[in-house]
Design a protein around this motif. Structure first.
Motif, short mmCIF file in Angstrom:
data_model
loop_
_atom_site.label_atom_id
_atom_site.label_comp_id
_atom_site.label_asym_id
_atom_site.label_seq_id
_atom_site.Cartn_x
_atom_site.Cartn_y
_atom_site.Cartn_z
N SER A 397 25.74 -33.76 -41.92
CA SER A 397 25.75 -32.76 -40.85
C SER A 397 27.16 -32.30 -40.52
O SER A 397 27.38 -31.14 -40.18
N GLN A 398 28.13 -33.19 -40.64
CA GLN A 398 29.48 -32.84 -40.24
C GLN A 398 30.17 -31.93 -41.26
O GLN A 398 31.06 -31.16 -40.91
N ASN A 399 29.74 -31.99 -42.52
CA ASN A 399 30.49 -31.30 -43.57
C ASN A 399 29.76 -30.13 -44.22
O ASN A 399 30.35 -29.41 -45.02
N ALA A 400 28.47 -29.94 -43.93
CA ALA A 400 27.74 -28.81 -44.51
C ALA A 400 28.21 -27.50 -43.90
O ALA A 400 28.59 -27.44 -42.73
N ARG A 401 28.17 -26.45 -44.66
CA ARG A 401 28.62 -25.14 -44.18
C ARG A 401 27.67 -24.54 -43.15
O ARG A 401 28.07 -23.72 -42.34
N LYS A 402 26.41 -24.95 -43.20
CA LYS A 402 25.44 -24.56 -42.18
C LYS A 402 24.51 -25.74 -41.94
O LYS A 402 24.10 -26.42 -42.88
N VAL A 403 24.18 -25.99 -40.66
CA VAL A 403 23.29 -27.09 -40.32
C VAL A 403 22.06 -26.54 -39.61
O VAL A 403 22.16 -25.75 -38.68
N VAL A 404 20.89 -26.99 -40.07
CA VAL A 404 19.63 -26.66 -39.41
C VAL A 404 18.98 -27.98 -39.01
O VAL A 404 18.66 -28.81 -39.87
N PHE A 405 18.83 -28.20 -37.71
CA PHE A 405 18.10 -29.36 -37.23
C PHE A 405 16.64 -28.94 -37.03
O PHE A 405 16.37 -27.90 -36.44
N ALA A 406 15.73 -29.76 -37.53
CA ALA A 406 14.32 -29.37 -37.51
C ALA A 406 13.46 -30.50 -37.00
O ALA A 406 13.65 -31.66 -37.38
N GLY A 407 12.53 -30.16 -36.14
CA GLY A 407 11.60 -31.15 -35.62
C GLY A 407 10.70 -30.53 -34.57
O GLY A 407 10.95 -29.42 -34.09
#
Length: 657
Positions: A397-407
């Protein structure tokens, strides 16, 4: 003569001493040396030895019910645990929570890379992974209880930048696993789903003067394993244990799957279609964020569904799905096989995958979330009285160019139903996920904002976006009432400007034609030209820029339309619901500058989002361009009228074309 290293599990385990540091392999339910764990448990139960071991492991290696490392819960067997995941050994986690053992919860990639540091005789690992989370010494230093006192994570400064230094723990015993071994201990992994860190773990133990025990399913003739197929050379291996088939399953749910082992390829069309549940709704919405030709990581739980959606929508050939365990390409597996992939392009070692992740190689990740607060902080490691652990979450999560949290929006008993393209909450979940303050900070929202990292929070009923002002509600599912179904079940008030409906295709049980969206095949349909008024209408409502390639595609479409007009044009652009990462505003402004230089007479745009207007104005002014960014379309048209452009009686509605 070469020594025959094949011995029984009991004989191998008898070599472990009190106080040894033991590392073991395995990822979730796959590639676990079950016979070695069982033999260690049996020896301790029968003799009370060995005692006071330190267990080091990366991902969880068990079924959460007592198998794998869950076998090592007996009082006195373990003194200390350094792990990324505690959830798959609940009795060991309970011992840590009750202060009966020492414990550290480090990021999975850090532990994986520390094996290499140990092997190379280095004191530890420098990395930014974990800054501003509970791993940071300023926020707990990864200690899981109050009896754990020693600091193994230090905050350091190098050339004015903050880094974390993780101390390496020398390894005495390594449990590894392969498919075949020859009498000299050369190990191949032909039928394994993953290779993980077996080589690095073996090297770390061997170079510390320790013991390497390999579990395999068969012994083959000396020299029959091809040199390039040997994943761990015999010079590193002390003992080889042949396991019974039940103790050497590919994972707890699968005895053996040739497609997961890469021995065969199977038709993707044979993969089962998901039912239209809240899980598929979430996966479908998250799939709209997939970057064409990009590299993606998917977490466990709701994010796993993206792989099935991508296959159903025939998007898989245009993205590269990966897992932190080392699978590259193909269709990611779920359930007990999570971490592996069907039809994978290749399998690399886990520590090498984290090198790629930590260096910024991921274009996007989709991860689960247990708790989220108004600052965008996310907790997946410790909640509801459970010590779960972070796994690879922090690295990814810290290093990805885009983060999608899903739940799901709430948990515990949530029941939903899709009727005529509308979502209805039949029964609300008992537990809220959107809380005032997360119990533990596994992802830092403020740190993401500081680095201009795009972050989305996708649920079955709505979507949030992380802005400088906090979480903003940007999309709402059809059939959902914001007050009744969203705000009433949150502990904080999100930013609400002008949320748009979630794409209606998500809620229909038929293909969404996602590929056309991801490849911008329908982008030209968003542009229309009125020859009489020499007016170019650009409707970017709900459109998003995922990468610089999207800007290039838009530039091409707009330039084609201008060239077809045969003269410089006046343009008006609808940016309602338009999304673009902060890091790409300058590229977008550069496109506008180019169009103004070669194709536009005048141009204006409007957006209800105050943040988007502000960022676009900043980017345009930086290039010496007059912003002309308005809040309402009427204001945008009024500007063009003042500039002498005939808007006509239908000028206001034309931009919706």
């Amino acid at each position: 003569m070469k020594k025959n290293k094949v011995i029984s599990a009991a004989e191998a385990i008898a070599l472990i001493r009190d106080g040894d540091v033991v590392t073991t392999t395995g990822f979730v339910q796959s590639c676990i040396p079950e016979a070695l764990h069982a033999a260690l448990e049996a020896r301790f139960v029968e003799t009370g030895a060995p005692r006071d071991l330190t267990l080091i492991m990366t991902a969880g290696a068990g079924d959460s019910k007592g198998l794998g490392t869950g076998r090592l819960h007996h009082d006195g067997l373990l003194r200390r645990v350094i792990a990324a995941n505690f959830g798959r050994m609940p009795k060991v986690a309970q011992a840590a929570q009750e202060n009966r053992i020492l414990g550290y919860n480090l990021p999975q990639g850090v532990i994986s890379q520390l094996y290499r540091a140990c092997a190379a005789g280095q004191p530890g690992l420098f990395t930014k992974v974990g800054l501003k989370t509970y791993v940071d010494p300023r926020h707990g230093g990864a200690k899981v209880n109050t009896v754990t006192k020693d600091d193994i994570v230090k905050l350091v400064e190098v050339d004015g930048e903050e880094w974390l230094f993780y101390t390496a723990t020398k390894i005495d015993v390594a449990f590894i696993r392969g498919t075949s071994a020859d009498p000299s201990g050369n190990i191949c992994m032909a039928k394994e789903a993953l290779t993980l860190d077996n080589l690095a773990q073996a090297m770390a133990a061997r170079n510390n003067g320790g013991l390497v025990i390999a579990q395999v399913e068969r012994i083959v003739e000396q020299g029959s394993i091809k040199p390039k197929d040997v994943r761990v050379p015999g010079m590193l291996v002390d003992c080889v244990v042949v396991a019974e088939p039940e103790m050497h399953r590919m994972n707890y749910g699968v005895m053996h799957d040739a497609a997961l082992a890469g021995e065969i390829r199977i038709p993707v069309a044979g993969i089962r279609k998901m039912a239209l549940s809240e899980r598929k709704i979430i996966a479908r919405r998250a799939a709209f964020e997939l970057p064409p030709n990009g590299v993606v990581n998917l977490g466990v739980g709701a994010p796993e569904g993206i792989s099935a959606v991508a296959a159903e929508e025939q998007v898989t050939p245009y993205i590269t799905l990966t897992t932190e365990a080392g699978a590259v390409g193909g269709v990611l597996a779920s359930g007990s096989s999570f971490g592996a992939a069907t039809n994978a392009d290749c399998i690399i070692d886990q520590n090498q995958m984290f090198d790629f992740y930590d260096g910024g190689g991921l274009d996007m990740t989709c991860l689960g979330m247990a708790e989220c607060d108004g600052d965008g902080n996310v907790n997946t490691s410790r909640f509801g009285g459970r010590l779960n652990g972070c796994g690879g979450f922090i690295n990814i999560s810290q290093n990805a160019r885009k983060v999608v949290f899903a739940g799901t929006f709430t948990s515990g008993g949530l029941v939903t139903k899709v009727e005529d393209g509308r979502l209805r909450i039949v029964q609300e979940g008992r537990s809220r996920k959107f809380v005032k303050l997360v119990e533990q900070n596994t992802f830092s929202g403020p740190f993401a904002k500081e680095r201009m990292q795009p972050v989305l929070y996708v649920t079955e009923r709505c979507v949030f976006h992380l802005t400088q002002a906090g979480l903003e509600l940007i999309e709402v599912a059809p059939g959902i009432d914001i007050g009744r179904d969203i705000l009433a079940h949150m502990d904080f008030m999100p930013v609400i400007e002008n949320p748009i409906p979630m794409d209606p295709r998500i809620f229909r049980d038929e293909p969404m034609e996602l590929l056309a969206d991801l490849l911008n095949l329908n982008l030209a349909e968003r542009v229309s030209y009125d020859k009489e008024r020499n007016l170019l209408f650009v409707n970017l409502e709900g459109w998003q820029v995922r990468a610089k390639g999207d800007i290039d595609a838009l530039r091409q479409v707009l330039e084609t339309a201008c060239l077809k007009a045969g003269q410089r044009v006046n343009s008006v652009v609808n940016h309602d619901g338009f999304r673009i990462p902060e890091s790409l505003y300058d590229d977008y402004a550069e496109m506008i500058e180019y169009l103004c230089k070669y194709h536009y007479l005048t141009t204006t745009r409007y957006a209800t989002s105050a943040f988007l207007r502000l960022k676009m104005q900043e980017a345009l002014r930086k290039r010496g361009l007059a912003p002309h960014v308005f809040e309402r379309r009427e204001e945008a048209h009024a500007y063009l009228e003042r500039a002498g452009v005939d808007m006509g009686s239908d000028g206001v509605t034309a931009t919706a074309a």
